[in-house]
Each structure stands twice: as C-alpha cells, then as structure tokens.
Design a protein around this motif. Sequence first.
Motif, mmCIF file in Angstrom:
data_model
loop_
_atom_site.group_PDB
_atom_site.id
_atom_site.type_symbol
_atom_site.label_atom_id
_atom_site.label_comp_id
_atom_site.label_asym_id
_atom_site.label_seq_id
_atom_site.Cartn_x
_atom_site.Cartn_y
_atom_site.Cartn_z
ATOM 1 N N ASN A 108 42.817 -3.851 76.380
ATOM 2 C CA ASN A 108 43.672 -2.653 76.335
ATOM 3 C C ASN A 108 43.759 -2.236 74.913
ATOM 4 O O ASN A 108 44.631 -3.124 74.411
ATOM 5 N N LEU A 109 43.007 -1.476 74.223
ATOM 6 C CA LEU A 109 43.175 -1.361 72.986
ATOM 7 C C LEU A 109 44.514 -0.779 72.475
ATOM 8 O O LEU A 109 45.371 -1.261 71.589
ATOM 9 N N ALA A 110 45.282 0.104 73.219
ATOM 10 C CA ALA A 110 46.330 0.903 72.734
ATOM 11 C C ALA A 110 47.522 -0.324 72.938
ATOM 12 O O ALA A 110 48.441 -0.273 72.015
ATOM 13 N N GLY A 111 47.292 -1.373 73.837
ATOM 14 C CA GLY A 111 48.333 -2.406 73.932
ATOM 15 C C GLY A 111 48.108 -3.213 72.527
ATOM 16 O O GLY A 111 49.518 -3.494 71.996
ATOM 17 N N SER A 112 47.193 -3.461 72.265
ATOM 18 C CA SER A 112 47.271 -4.310 70.662
ATOM 19 C C SER A 112 47.622 -3.652 69.556
ATOM 20 O O SER A 112 48.242 -3.906 68.929
ATOM 21 N N ILE A 113 47.401 -2.038 69.643
ATOM 22 C CA ILE A 113 48.037 -1.433 68.516
ATOM 23 C C ILE A 113 49.627 -1.484 68.693
ATOM 24 O O ILE A 113 50.115 -1.797 67.763
ATOM 25 N N ILE A 114 49.952 -1.154 69.998
ATOM 26 C CA ILE A 114 51.607 -1.394 70.078
ATOM 27 C C ILE A 114 51.923 -2.750 69.510
ATOM 28 O O ILE A 114 52.948 -2.815 68.896
ATOM 29 N N GLY A 115 51.358 -3.718 69.910
ATOM 30 C CA GLY A 115 51.656 -5.312 69.660
ATOM 31 C C GLY A 115 51.737 -5.279 68.093
ATOM 32 O O GLY A 115 52.763 -5.885 67.392
ATOM 33 N N ALA A 116 50.932 -4.506 67.423
ATOM 34 C CA ALA A 116 50.750 -4.628 65.961
ATOM 35 C C ALA A 116 52.126 -3.973 65.376
ATOM 36 O O ALA A 116 52.904 -4.617 64.425
#
Lengths: 355, 372
Positions: free
Chosen positions: A290-298
């Motif tokens: 889930n790309l969006a998840g990673s971005i939120i993680g960052a």
Amino acid sequence: MTKKKITQHPLFLPLVCVLLVLAVNVIYDISQGNGIFNFFITTIENGVLQGRLITILNRGSEVAILAIGMTLVVSASAGTDISVGSVMSLCASFCCMLVAGYGVSAVSSPEEFSMPLIVGILGALLMGCLCGAFNGTLVAYLNIQPMVATLILWSAARAIGLLLCNNLIVYVRVPEYGIFGGYIGFLPTPILIAAVCILAVSLVLKKTAMGMYIQSVGINKKASRIAGLNSRRIIFICYLLCGLCAGIAGLVNSSRITSADSNNIGLNMELDAILAVALGGNSLGGGKFNLAGSIIGAYTIQAITTTMYNLGISSAVTPVFKAVVVIVIVAIQAPPVRIWFQKLRAQNHKEVARV
Amino acid sequence: MKKILGMALAFALTLSLAACGGGGGGASSAAPAPAADQPSSAAPAADAPASQPADNAGGGDGVITVGFAQVGHESDWRTASTKSAQDVFAASNGYDLVFVDCDNDSARQLEAVRNFIQQGVDYIIIDPIVATGWDTVLTECDDAGIPVIIIDRTIDDSDKYVSWVGSDFKIEGLACGEWLKAYAEAKGISEINALVIEGSTGASATIGRTEGFKEIADREGWNIIASQSGDFTEAGGQEVMESYCQSYKGQFNVVICQNDNEAAGAMTAMDTAGISYGVGGDVILVSFDANRPYVQMVKDGKINANFECNPMAAPTVSEIIQQLEAGETPEKQVYVTESWFVAEDAVSKITVNGSEQPVILVTQEVVDGRPY
C-alpha cells in the motif's frame, strides 16, 4: 456497517498513528497555555509558507521519496534496499563534483561552474539509476539475497562519494542549486518534488498493470513466471526505481545546504525508509503493498522528529522517545493486538445483545 | 548458486577494498596541493607506506614515519586539521606521513592504529572519535614502543600516551560569554535571551563550550531559552534553527552556534523566517571555529563574533616529536593558542578566566592571513 468499513481500511491505522503523534503536540500546547492548535498554525510570512505542519511535509520529503522506491522493492523482492542512504550521498557528491569540478571545494557563482547545473542534476539522477541497476542485477539476475546485495553499495557508495569530492565538503553556493531544497514562490520545493514523484508512481501503478505485476511477483515469483510475467525484469525495475528515488532524495537533501556533505547526507536514512514502509502497514515479507501507507509512514517519522523539537526535548534523549513512539505504533498494528481488539469488540457486542 | 554467491561476495570484498585503498589515495592526492614547493616528492612519500609497509619498519634512514588516524572530514575544520598535518609532516620536513581518514567510525580507527603498529611507524597521532575504549590498543602501542600523541579530542580511560595537544573548549565558551557581556554593555542591550545550537552530544567541544557559556550566563542572569544539538552539521543547524524560529520568534536576541557549519545552516533558516541577524540586525549571531569563509562573514557583518578553535595542532605535535627525538619529556597537556574575531570595534579586550585577552577586529588582512 460503515463504521466497520472505516476501521478495516488499510490506511486507518497508519492515519490514526500520525494523528496520535500530532495529538501529543496539542496536549503539550494546552499544558503550556498556548493556543490549542498552536502546532497547526500555518501562515505566509516573509513570502513563504511557515508552520510546523509545513515543516513536517517539507522535511519529510526525502524519506517520503525513498519510501516510494522502498515499498516497491519490499513488495517485489521480499527484501529491503539498505543502500539508499549511501546512494543519496553518492548522487549528491557526484552532482556537486560535476558542477564544481574535481578537487574544487567551493563555487559561489555560475561563472565558476565547470559544467552547467543541469548536467550535474541529470548526472546525479543517472548515478542513482546506475546504483539501482547494480542492486537490481545482483538481486534479480544473480539471486543474491537483497540485504547482502545492497550491503555492497551501503558500504561502498558513500566512500565513492568521498573520493569524488576529494575528501572535502563541496559547496555549490548559488541560489539556482538551492532551489530544490528551498522555495518556488511560497511553496517549499521538496514538497512539490515529493508530490510529483508520488503522483507519477501511483499513476503508473493505477493506470497500468505494473502494480499487480509487482504484487504477484512478490507473492510467488515462480508462479508469476509460469503465468507469463518476466519476474526478473520486474524485480530489476523496482530496484532501478528505488535507486532513482535515492538520487532525487539526495539532490533535495544536498540542495537544502547547497553543498555535498558526503559524510552526513542520507546518514541512516535507509532505516527511516524501511520504517516508513513498516509503519504504513506493509508486510516486509513482500507481496501486497500500500503505497499511500508508506507515504503516511514517512510523514509520521518526520512528525515524531518535529514533535521532539516542538517539545524541546533534549537531543540526548530524543532517540529514546522516538523508539518508544515507534514501538507503540508498531504494536498497535501487530496482528495479535488487532485480533485482541476485534475480540474485545465482539465481546462488547455480545454483552450489549444479551442486555 | 553457491558459486555465484561466492563470486558476488568476493566482488563485494574487492569493492570495499578498493574503496579503502581509494581513501588513502584521495588523501595522498590532496597532499601535493598544500606542499606546493615540493609536489613531486610529497606524493610518492604518502603512497609508499601503503604499498610497502615493511620498508619503513627500520626507519634508519633519518625519515620519521608518523601514522595519523584522523576522525573523518565532516567539517571544514577537520579538513584544515588534515591539511595542517599533511603540510607539517611533508617529506620536505623529513617526515613520512601515513594518513588514515576513519570516516567517523571508531572501529575503523582502532584498526588503523593496529595497522600502524604492524607497519612499525615511529609515532602515532590519534584524534580519538570516542573518548573511551582505548586502553587495550594504547597498551599495544606502549608494548611496541611507539609513542602516541593525542590531538583535539580527549581519551578518558587511558593515560598511556605522551601528550595531548588541543583546544581548551571551556575557555572558548567563557570567552564567548565575556565578549557577549562586554558587547551588550557597549551597545546598551539590557536583556539577553539566548538560543544555543549545540554540537554533537557528548563531544568534548560541545561540553566545554556549553559549560563555559552557561557559567557566564548564570553569573549574569541571562536567559538561555533552549539548547538543542545540531550535530555540528549545516543540515542540523538549519533544522534546529527552523524549529527555534517557529517556537520563539521575536523572543530571542542571541544565537550561539557551536561551529561554523551550524551557523551557516542557522543563517539560511533565519533568512527564510525573515529574521535579521549580524551587525545591525535583531539577533546577535555567534559562531565557533573561525574558518576563513566564516571569518569573511564576520567581516561582512553577517556573524557578530567568531571564536577560534585552532585546528593547526600539527606544528605543536612536530615540536613534541622533536623533543622526544632529543630525549626530552614533553608536557602532558599542551594547549594551542586561539584568537577571538569580531565584526565591530565596540569591545577591544576581554578578561577570560583572570587573563586579559585581545579581541581581533576583522579586516581584509585578517581574512587573507587565515591559514584555513
């Protein structure tokens, strides 16, 4: 029914986590007698956007860009690329070396350039791709475990950067170079760059079958190959992209300080990038992502750092606080905890029904 | 499969070896630049020990072989320190320098010192990355009969070295405080609200400068609003200052940066936030280290004062080596001399720790005369 849907959305927990981190600041501001939403005040001062939220978006750009590449790599190869931090440093050094000329430690005007700025930037991006291709070849075509394969550049890339810079910090003190880490109009450029990268990659993933290919390779490489996918090439492309992302992040980071500080650029950032992927609710075992998840993680990671600054916590204990927050976030997302929560909810439901 | 993995590992090893060898090569190629009078002799001298360590073991040809395990090159200050060593220990001065850039890796530094012992150098110079964990390796040096000279940073858990050469960081911090007091008096500034951007946590420079400045601040009743680490880097200074500007805008009138690189970062952050600094600005900006580009900024009025931390330990180390060669016993602690640079002539003298010291008003000659 709708409530269930929201809580089960893959982005629900990562979002809750970032909100939790931000909530800490609200509590702090209240206890300090500041305005409740002091942390969130965003203004245009001195012609540019200012505020803590902008700082999080701005400073978090590098990790967000890295997280894009890292997510794809993790998904396709069930391994991590630990070389990204060093590659950032190498790309930044290469760019500054090209622009300033070998062995020159500082340039302060475009007339002193040995090569136009655009050559340096393209060179750095190319160098990122090259490093990515090197990692990709080792992992995809030589079947070396990702961590071992990327360990090579993890140790070597920074050292090569040092060589390129002749063991100096190379300064490119011109406003044109500072723009990538500075401002376009009133908006911080890193935010724009990160947004463009995220948009471009998600468009490719959504509009083509690439996203599905990557996941299927990650879930079962052999089956995907039998089904007609070129598994090796897909893994290779993921590493190539990851290298390119590292190149872009390196440029942004170096542009912030208009110099190539090869010792410090991207130091330990590979860990932040991996953490971002994990915080985003992605499995490091590959497959679905889930790309969006990673971005939120960052941005969660940056939110923690910015919170530390806001709280004025002494820098010596900052890593401890960071670790505690990360443990809490990761624990909330751990499957046993989730199941426990679900059970708890089911039990409550039953009791309500009995009454 | 196994074969391929083996090959890849071998390749990895070659690569990392190449990187290490290259590090030495980079250092030696830097050597001819400062030793401009004898560039041809300096380069092979620096290369020789790496390729033929056995030849140096005797050292009977009158050439003194010196091994130098440098911290890294994280700042201009460090580069100046390296250059100073390469100049002083040049072949033209009868030395043979084996230089190792340890890249801020303490394990690598220990390894470098052990290599020096194996190569049989005559003297070892260490700028210790960490203050502890040295006793074993210094005992090895002692057993091998190689005198060790420590420069810049200190070692806490061993005294098996001949001398320590470096700066008195606390005096630097005290000087900064005394100057600020005199300057505020001269300018009629009654209230000091200071923000401090510290160096790397635990570094002796950070501890000494913080202590020194805090001592004066406590005595004078100044308000130190916040004190956070910028890790001695420009990026760190920028990020901390950015945060300070958001938290304390309009509440501070002094910013103390514990090195020049942090000051550069702080200036960018204040520019972005629209805060004026330097001569005639709202904020008094103070920096430490005094590298030439930053002394230039003092002259331009961007930095109000810059307190030198002299990286040129090598000439003093050379004197100590000559003393040892002559059979004398050098002092255990040797301080290098340091100067304080300011942008305005409001203050000409300060009393630091009981001794009166001059304050240097920066002119073009001062900038041109800076060796680094």
